[in-house]
Each structure stands twice: as C-alpha cells, then as structure tokens.
Design a protein around this motif. Structure first.
Motif, PDB file in Angstrom:
ATOM      1  N   UNK A  88       0.226 120.621  14.764  1.00  0.00           N
ATOM      2  CA  UNK A  88       1.675 120.528  14.984  1.00  0.00           C
ATOM      3  C   UNK A  88       2.009 120.804  16.441  1.00  0.00           C
ATOM      4  N   UNK A  89       1.421 121.853  16.997  1.00  0.00           N
ATOM      5  CA  UNK A  89       1.671 122.177  18.402  1.00  0.00           C
ATOM      6  C   UNK A  89       1.089 121.112  19.317  1.00  0.00           C
ATOM      7  N   UNK A  90      -0.087 120.587  18.955  1.00  0.00           N
ATOM      8  CA  UNK A  90      -0.710 119.535  19.767  1.00  0.00           C
ATOM      9  C   UNK A  90       0.151 118.276  19.768  1.00  0.00           C
ATOM     10  N   UNK A  91       0.688 117.918  18.613  1.00  0.00           N
ATOM     11  CA  UNK A  91       1.543 116.734  18.531  1.00  0.00           C
ATOM     12  C   UNK A  91       2.789 116.913  19.378  1.00  0.00           C
ATOM     13  N   UNK A  92       3.420 118.083  19.314  1.00  0.00           N
ATOM     14  CA  UNK A  92       4.612 118.326  20.116  1.00  0.00           C
ATOM     15  C   UNK A  92       4.288 118.279  21.604  1.00  0.00           C
ATOM     16  N   UNK A  93       3.183 118.880  22.011  1.00  0.00           N
ATOM     17  CA  UNK A  93       2.791 118.845  23.427  1.00  0.00           C
ATOM     18  C   UNK A  93       2.554 117.418  23.891  1.00  0.00           C
ATOM     19  N   UNK A  94       1.898 116.618  23.059  1.00  0.00           N
ATOM     20  CA  UNK A  94       1.629 115.224  23.432  1.00  0.00           C
ATOM     21  C   UNK A  94       2.928 114.442  23.560  1.00  0.00           C
ATOM     22  N   UNK A  95       3.838 114.604  22.623  1.00  0.00           N
ATOM     23  CA  UNK A  95       5.111 113.891  22.691  1.00  0.00           C
ATOM     24  C   UNK A  95       5.912 114.319  23.912  1.00  0.00           C
ATOM     25  N   UNK A  96       5.858 115.596  24.261  1.00  0.00           N
ATOM     26  CA  UNK A  96       6.569 116.079  25.448  1.00  0.00           C
ATOM     27  C   UNK A  96       6.033 115.421  26.716  1.00  0.00           C
ATOM     28  N   UNK A  97       4.720 115.386  26.870  1.00  0.00           N
ATOM     29  CA  UNK A  97       4.137 114.883  28.109  1.00  0.00           C
ATOM     30  C   UNK A  97       4.059 113.365  28.147  1.00  0.00           C
ATOM     31  N   UNK A  98       4.272 112.708  27.010  1.00  0.00           N
ATOM     32  CA  UNK A  98       4.261 111.238  26.966  1.00  0.00           C
ATOM     33  C   UNK A  98       5.642 110.657  27.208  1.00  0.00           C
ATOM     34  N   UNK A  99       6.644 111.507  27.447  1.00  0.00           N
ATOM     35  CA  UNK A  99       8.010 111.027  27.597  1.00  0.00           C
ATOM     36  C   UNK A  99       8.072 109.910  28.621  1.00  0.00           C
ATOM     37  N   UNK A 100       9.033 108.955  28.540  1.00  0.00           N
ATOM     38  CA  UNK A 100      10.043 108.893  27.494  1.00  0.00           C
ATOM     39  C   UNK A 100       9.786 107.759  26.501  1.00  0.00           C
ATOM     40  N   UNK A 101       8.619 107.108  26.571  1.00  0.00           N
ATOM     41  CA  UNK A 101       8.411 105.910  25.779  1.00  0.00           C
ATOM     42  C   UNK A 101       8.073 106.226  24.325  1.00  0.00           C
ATOM     43  N   UNK A 102       8.491 105.347  23.395  1.00  0.00           N
ATOM     44  CA  UNK A 102       8.080 105.512  22.002  1.00  0.00           C
ATOM     45  C   UNK A 102       6.588 105.234  21.847  1.00  0.00           C
TER      46      UNK A 102
END
Length: 222
Positions: free
Chosen positions: A32-46
C-alpha cells in the motif's frame, strides 16, 4: 506565511503520512505504501492498471495481480480519507495532486526547478536561488524511502533505486553550488553555466567521494 496542508507525506528518510497532524496508520501492507509512493512520484499522468500490477506483483497471475491491485487501491483510498486523491477507471489509475497535499519530494523538486528556470548569471551567486538551494538541501534528510521494507518485487526495487539516484544527483548539484563562495575570487570571471540539470555527470563523482569519505556529509553554506 505558508498555510499547513491537511495531508503531509514525507518520502525522504522513513516514509510517513499525516492527516491534520495525525499519523496515518491504516495502511495494511508495504505494498500500500509502495503504491502510494509510486503514484506520487509518477505524477501527473494516469497509469495503466497492468503497469501497476506488473510492477508490484510481477510473479502473480494477471488475475491475482489485478485483484491485489484493487484491494490495495481501496486500502490507500481509505487511508487518505476523507480526501479523494486517487481516481481510477477500468484501465487507468491516477493520483491527482491537490492543494491539500504537501510532499517533501514535490517541494524539493519545485525548488530546484525554480533555480534551473531562473535567469541568473550564475546559480552559485544568485541571491534568490541560494535560499532555494538551502531549503532543498534541508528537505533531503535521509535517503529516499530509507529502510523501506522489501516488497518482494524486483521491478519496484529497480524503480526505487533509479528514483534514489535521481534525487541524490539533484542533491549533489545543490550542495556543490552552495559550497561555492558567494563572491567570485580575484578577477576571475564567474562560470558561464551551472551544475543544475547535469545530474548524470555529478552523481558518479558523488558516489566516488562517498566511497572515500563514507556516508555523505552535509555541505554547509560557506
């Protein structure tokens, strides 16, 4: 004076998340934390759901990986409630950064980007950019996601090492600029270019120095 944001996430050093000053403890797993970190640093594209499932569950069947992704997304959403930051459809997932969210890596990158985009003769002698560099260096306390538990995912580990190298390179550039004297020495002209944007050249030098000196030491303003 800056207004504190309700959601604060730190990625330098140990991962932490707070909402209105209270620590978020509802993350059920490292994934869960890894997914959130990845989504944060992959901003802003879907991002494609298949990209995320293959990143975090590479050795699972596609069906099991997608099921785990759905459950993990639901946990991250619940953990960030009542704020709705994650938007998803049948194919894509995206974390939409809102004014309610503050992240130390966002601020770190924003400060260094502002230095890179500012028109000045030299970065090291710019009265506007030196405070930005000092603030960015102060934010980078510890390795990115230091002591982050293993996720049993080689692709995620490779991605994390690449992110650590990226921010370490930018930090080395900022520290090098701050180590430069505020005024040019003698009658020598100031350098025509800065180190900002040249992480690929600075990082190998930083790694060699680290082998000689041991753990990286803070470079203080001269």
């Amino acid at each position: 004076e800056a207004v504190p944001q309700p959601i604060v996430i730190t990625l330098f050093g140990a991962f932490s998340a707070t909402i209105n000053g209270e620590a978020v403890t509802r993350f059920r797993s490292t994934k869960s934390r890894a997914l959130l970190a990845y989504l944060l640093l992959a901003r802003p594209q879907p991002l494609l759901r298949t990209t995320l499932s293959e990143l975090l569950w590479p050795d699972y069947t596609p069906e099991s990986a997608q099921t785990n992704l759905r459950q993990t997304l639901a946990n991250v959403r619940d953990s960030l409630g009542p704020f709705v930051l994650i938007h998803a459809d049948r194919r894509h997932v995206q974390l939409r950064v809102a004014p309610t969210l503050w992240c130390d890596v966002f601020q770190f990158d924003a400060l260094l980007d502002a230095c890179q985009q500012h028109d000045h003769p030299t970065l090291a002698h710019c009265p506007l950019c030196r405070p930005r560099l000092q603030e960015a260096v102060a934010l980078a306390q510890g390795v990115l996601l230091e002591n982050f538990p293993e996720t049993d995912s080689a692709p995620f580990s490779v991605w994390l090492q690449a992110q650590r190298a990226r921010v370490a390179g930018r930090l080395a550039e900022a520290q090098t600029a701050l180590a430069t004297k505020k005024a040019p020495l003698g009658n020598l002209p100031p350098p025509l270019t800065s180190l900002v944007g040249r992480a690929e050249l600075v990082l190998p030098m930083w790694q060699q120095l680290a082998q000689v000196w041991g753990p990286a030491r803070e470079v203080r303003d001269c």
